[in-house]
Design an enzyme around this catalytic site. Structure first.
Site, PDB file in Angstrom:
ATOM      1  N   ARG A 121       0.801  -1.243   0.000  1.00 53.98           N
ATOM      2  CA  ARG A 121       0.000   0.000   0.000  1.00 53.98           C
ATOM      3  C   ARG A 121       0.830   1.287   0.000  1.00 53.98           C
ATOM      4  O   ARG A 121       0.345   2.357   0.334  1.00 53.98           O
ATOM      5  CB  ARG A 121      -0.978   0.031   1.172  1.00 53.98           C
ATOM      6  N   LYS A 143       3.430  11.435 -11.179  1.00 52.86           N
ATOM      7  CA  LYS A 143       2.663  10.534 -12.050  1.00 52.86           C
ATOM      8  C   LYS A 143       3.459   9.241 -12.194  1.00 52.86           C
ATOM      9  O   LYS A 143       4.612   9.260 -12.623  1.00 52.86           O
ATOM     10  CB  LYS A 143       2.447  11.154 -13.422  1.00 52.86           C
ATOM     11  N   GLU A 185      10.590  18.984 -24.175  1.00 53.38           N
ATOM     12  CA  GLU A 185       9.811  19.300 -22.961  1.00 53.38           C
ATOM     13  C   GLU A 185      10.248  20.652 -22.384  1.00 53.38           C
ATOM     14  O   GLU A 185       9.432  21.396 -21.848  1.00 53.38           O
ATOM     15  CB  GLU A 185       9.969  18.204 -21.900  1.00 53.38           C
ATOM     16  N   GLU A 237      -4.347  16.720 -11.409  1.00 56.84           N
ATOM     17  CA  GLU A 237      -4.795  17.091 -12.762  1.00 56.84           C
ATOM     18  C   GLU A 237      -6.310  17.177 -12.886  1.00 56.84           C
ATOM     19  O   GLU A 237      -6.921  16.551 -13.759  1.00 56.84           O
ATOM     20  CB  GLU A 237      -4.240  16.090 -13.793  1.00 56.84           C
ATOM     21  N   ARG A 241      -3.346  21.386 -14.443  1.00 54.02           N
ATOM     22  CA  ARG A 241      -2.131  20.623 -14.772  1.00 54.02           C
ATOM     23  C   ARG A 241      -2.092  20.216 -16.246  1.00 54.02           C
ATOM     24  O   ARG A 241      -1.028  19.911 -16.780  1.00 54.02           O
ATOM     25  CB  ARG A 241      -2.019  19.398 -13.848  1.00 54.02           C
ATOM     26  N   ASN A 245       0.454  19.469 -20.878  1.00 52.62           N
ATOM     27  CA  ASN A 245       0.211  18.596 -22.024  1.00 52.62           C
ATOM     28  C   ASN A 245       0.290  19.324 -23.355  1.00 52.62           C
ATOM     29  O   ASN A 245      -0.061  18.744 -24.388  1.00 52.62           O
ATOM     30  CB  ASN A 245      -1.185  17.999 -21.876  1.00 52.62           C
ATOM     31  N   HIS A 248       1.208  17.551 -26.523  1.00 56.81           N
ATOM     32  CA  HIS A 248       1.142  16.108 -26.273  1.00 56.81           C
ATOM     33  C   HIS A 248      -0.099  15.465 -26.870  1.00 56.81           C
ATOM     34  O   HIS A 248      -0.102  14.269 -27.152  1.00 56.81           O
ATOM     35  CB  HIS A 248       1.186  15.810 -24.770  1.00 56.81           C
ATOM     36  N   HIS A 265       9.458   9.892 -27.739  1.00 57.21           N
ATOM     37  CA  HIS A 265       8.347  10.703 -27.245  1.00 57.21           C
ATOM     38  C   HIS A 265       8.522  12.208 -27.554  1.00 57.21           C
ATOM     39  O   HIS A 265       7.633  12.852 -28.107  1.00 57.21           O
ATOM     40  CB  HIS A 265       8.210  10.445 -25.744  1.00 57.21           C
TER      41      HIS A 265
HETATM   42  P1  NAD Z   1      13.875   5.974 -21.084  1.00 58.53           P
HETATM   43  O1  NAD Z   1      13.695   5.880 -19.640  1.00 58.53           O
HETATM   44  O2  NAD Z   1      13.444   4.818 -21.905  1.00 58.53           O
HETATM   45  O3  NAD Z   1      15.398   6.269 -21.407  1.00 58.53           O
HETATM   46  C1  NAD Z   1      15.807   6.367 -22.748  1.00 58.53           C
HETATM   47  C2  NAD Z   1      17.023   5.492 -23.035  1.00 58.53           C
HETATM   48  O4  NAD Z   1      18.179   6.143 -22.532  1.00 58.53           O
HETATM   49  C3  NAD Z   1      16.978   4.119 -22.414  1.00 58.53           C
HETATM   50  O5  NAD Z   1      17.506   3.202 -23.331  1.00 58.53           O
HETATM   51  C4  NAD Z   1      17.907   4.260 -21.206  1.00 58.53           C
HETATM   52  O6  NAD Z   1      18.520   3.063 -20.832  1.00 58.53           O
HETATM   53  C5  NAD Z   1      18.920   5.240 -21.727  1.00 58.53           C
HETATM   54  N1  NAD Z   1      19.542   6.055 -20.705  1.00 58.53           N
HETATM   55  C6  NAD Z   1      18.943   6.636 -19.662  1.00 58.53           C
HETATM   56  N2  NAD Z   1      19.809   7.433 -19.021  1.00 58.53           N
HETATM   57  C7  NAD Z   1      20.981   7.324 -19.656  1.00 58.53           C
HETATM   58  C8  NAD Z   1      22.249   7.905 -19.477  1.00 58.53           C
HETATM   59  N3  NAD Z   1      22.483   8.823 -18.535  1.00 58.53           N
HETATM   60  N4  NAD Z   1      23.253   7.546 -20.313  1.00 58.53           N
HETATM   61  C9  NAD Z   1      23.036   6.654 -21.304  1.00 58.53           C
HETATM   62  N5  NAD Z   1      21.838   6.085 -21.551  1.00 58.53           N
HETATM   63  C10 NAD Z   1      20.828   6.429 -20.734  1.00 58.53           C
HETATM   64  O7  NAD Z   1      13.156   7.265 -21.710  1.00 58.53           O
HETATM   65  P2  NAD Z   1      12.734   8.673 -21.112  1.00 58.53           P
HETATM   66  O8  NAD Z   1      12.575   9.536 -22.287  1.00 58.53           O
HETATM   67  O9  NAD Z   1      13.593   9.115 -20.004  1.00 58.53           O
HETATM   68  O10 NAD Z   1      11.311   8.366 -20.487  1.00 58.53           O
HETATM   69  C11 NAD Z   1      10.215   8.003 -21.277  1.00 58.53           C
HETATM   70  C12 NAD Z   1       9.129   7.510 -20.377  1.00 58.53           C
HETATM   71  O11 NAD Z   1       8.763   8.545 -19.481  1.00 58.53           O
HETATM   72  C13 NAD Z   1       7.860   7.087 -21.095  1.00 58.53           C
HETATM   73  O12 NAD Z   1       7.451   5.852 -20.611  1.00 58.53           O
HETATM   74  C14 NAD Z   1       6.851   8.160 -20.726  1.00 58.53           C
HETATM   75  O13 NAD Z   1       5.543   7.665 -20.670  1.00 58.53           O
HETATM   76  C15 NAD Z   1       7.349   8.564 -19.367  1.00 58.53           C
HETATM   77  N6  NAD Z   1       6.967   9.911 -18.948  1.00 58.53           N
HETATM   78  C16 NAD Z   1       6.431  10.066 -17.725  1.00 58.53           C
HETATM   79  C17 NAD Z   1       6.090  11.313 -17.266  1.00 58.53           C
HETATM   80  C18 NAD Z   1       5.553  11.480 -15.880  1.00 58.53           C
HETATM   81  O14 NAD Z   1       5.120  12.591 -15.532  1.00 58.53           O
HETATM   82  N7  NAD Z   1       5.576  10.462 -15.056  1.00 58.53           N
HETATM   83  C19 NAD Z   1       6.305  12.438 -18.064  1.00 58.53           C
HETATM   84  C20 NAD Z   1       6.870  12.257 -19.317  1.00 58.53           C
HETATM   85  C21 NAD Z   1       7.205  10.992 -19.755  1.00 58.53           C
HETATM   86  N1  GLY Z   2       4.076  15.092 -17.905  1.00 62.68           N
HETATM   87  C1  GLY Z   2       2.850  15.738 -17.646  1.00 62.68           C
HETATM   88  C2  GLY Z   2       2.497  15.793 -16.213  1.00 62.68           C
HETATM   89  O1  GLY Z   2       3.275  15.427 -15.366  1.00 62.68           O
HETATM   90  O2  GLY Z   2       1.411  16.194 -15.899  1.00 62.68           O
END
Ligand code: NAD
Ligand code: GLY
Length: 360
Positions: A121, A143, A185, A237, A241, A245, A248, A265
């Site tokens: 939990r 999130k 972003e 949100e 919030r 987006n 997006h 992305h």
């Molecule tokens: P990711 O986590 O897949 O990382 C991208 C790639 O870079 C991976 O292959 C990883 O192993 C590599 N990598 C990471 N750090 C590295 C480093 N310092 N050196 C070398 N390689 C490295 O991608 P991302 O763009 O960081 O995240 C995408 C994800 O984030 C998606 O799933 C998306 O839905 C999510 N997201 C969440 C939120 C939120 O608010 N929670 C917001 C935006 C995106």
């Molecule tokens: N990445 C959009 C949010 O955190 O609301």
């Protein structure tokens, strides 16, 4: 080291930003948590690059952490992967004072956050973001999610970390396309809230692309501060919030319709932002300089502006399946001027179709 607080009452936490912080995660963590056990969760490649540094800092505090490695990529953000982590946490007899440390990008952060939100939990977790996208966006704001075969981020929870430690040095090993994706972003934050950030990006693009530390610190701190203020106003949100987006709505559709394989992305978001600005201009919300200025900056950052060749009706259909679409009303973030946006709560599909038929 710079520090920013995100003020959410008893769920408040600090975002720490600087160089050489990985080795200090243990010390920084000890200032906010007294863990019964620590589990570091990361990808194998990131463990090779950075794992020992984090572990040795934890050891300095007298802690030995267990390590769970998760394969790279979006395909790891699943309930099945979460279940594998639950199994390990149970085998390790983790209790409610155990702390998870998420070392990686948004995939690791979202997955570990989801596990932390649901294991027994809810147990504390710390974000150690290593991509630009995760440092400016996903590690902040709570999130957490895994994907479902029917949609991205469909299963999740709002669950805040207890600390975010963003080490700028990790960006030096990030693949350039992933770095640029994070920049999309940052551009977004300029458009939605901060004209001076947008101008800074225009003036310093080359230095930023060369990973100049001073520039990186500035854009990451400014972005996190903007996100923190938005999340403080509307953590779950309910409406406001949604400005995060910007770009997006269409971006998600481009990603989904190209099977999440053609664009990272941020690239899809970049195209989405340019089209959202064009739509804003077509609706008379902003003057024509705005989409021109935005698409210039997006291109200068090495990001795409042209939308993929997709059936506009399929794009609209995809928008109706977006999480933010409620009662068949498509929400859309429109730009009025750089730094000022508004939320359209029921964007007619005809207007969106019009921009999809326009060359931007
Ligand atoms: P990711 O986590 O897949 O990382 C991208 C790639 O870079 C991976 O292959 C990883 O192993 C590599 N990598 C990471 N750090 C590295 C480093 N310092 N050196 C070398 N390689 C490295 O991608 P991302 O763009 O960081 O995240 C995408 C994800 O984030 C998606 O799933 C998306 O839905 C999510 N997201 C969440 C939120 C939120 O608010 N929670 C917001 C935006 C995106
Ligand atoms: N990445 C959009 C949010 O955190 O609301």
């Amino acid at each position: 080291m710079q520090s920013l607080n995100i003020d959410l009452g008893e769920r408040s936490y600090n975002i720490l930003l600087g160089s050489g912080l990985l080795g200090k995660v243990g010390k920084l963590l000890s200032q906010v948590l007294q863990p019964s056990r620590i589990v570091l969760i990361t990808h194998p490649s990131l463990f090779k690059l950075y794992g020992e540094k984090v572990l040795s800092g934890l050891k300095d505090q007298g802690w030995t952490a267990d390590v769970i490695e998760v394969p790279e990529g979006e395909t790891s953000k699943t309930l099945q992967q979460a279940e594998k982590i639950f199994d390990r946490l149970l085998d390790l007899q983790c209790d409610r004072k155990s702390v998870l440390v998420a070392l990686g990008g948004g995939v690791i952060g979202d997955l570990v956050g989801f596990v932390a939100a649901t294991y027994q939990r809810g147990i504390p977790f710390v974000q150690v973001p290593t991509t630009l996208l995760s440092q400016v966006d996903s590690s902040v704001g709570g999130k957490t999610a895994v994907n479902h075969p029917k949609g991205k981020n469909m299963i999740g929870a709002f669950y805040q970390p207890r600390l975010v430690v963003a080490d700028l040095d990790t960006l030096q090993t990030l693949p350039p396309n992933e770095f640029r994706a994070g920049l999309a972003e940052v551009i977004k934050y300029g458009v939605i809230s901060d004209a001076s950030l947008f101008e800074y990006l225009e003036k310093n693009t080359e230095k930023i692309l060369q990973l100049d530390n001073e520039c990186l610190a500035h854009i990451i701190k400014t972005s996190c501060a903007i996100k923190a203020r938005v999340v403080e106003k509307d953590e779950r949100e309910s409406h406001y919030r949604m400005i995060l987006n910007f770009g997006h709505t269409l971006g998600h559709a481009f990603e989904a319709l190209t099977g999440y394989s053609r664009f990272v992305h941020g690239e899809a978001v970049a195209i989405g932002m340019v089209h959202a600005a064009k739509l804003s201009q077509q609706l008379g919300k902003c003057n024509e300089d705005i989409p021109i200025r935005l698409s210039k900056l997006v291109s200068k950052c090495g990001l795409p502006v042209d939308r993929p060749d997709l059936d506009p009706e399929a794009i609209i259909d995809s928008l109706y399946h977006d999480k933010k679409t409620m009662n068949n009303k498509i929400k859309f973030i429109l730009v009025k001027e750089i730094g000022v946006v508004e939320i359209a709560d029921d964007m007619p599909k005809e207007d969106i179709l019009k921009v999809l038929h326009t060359q931007v």
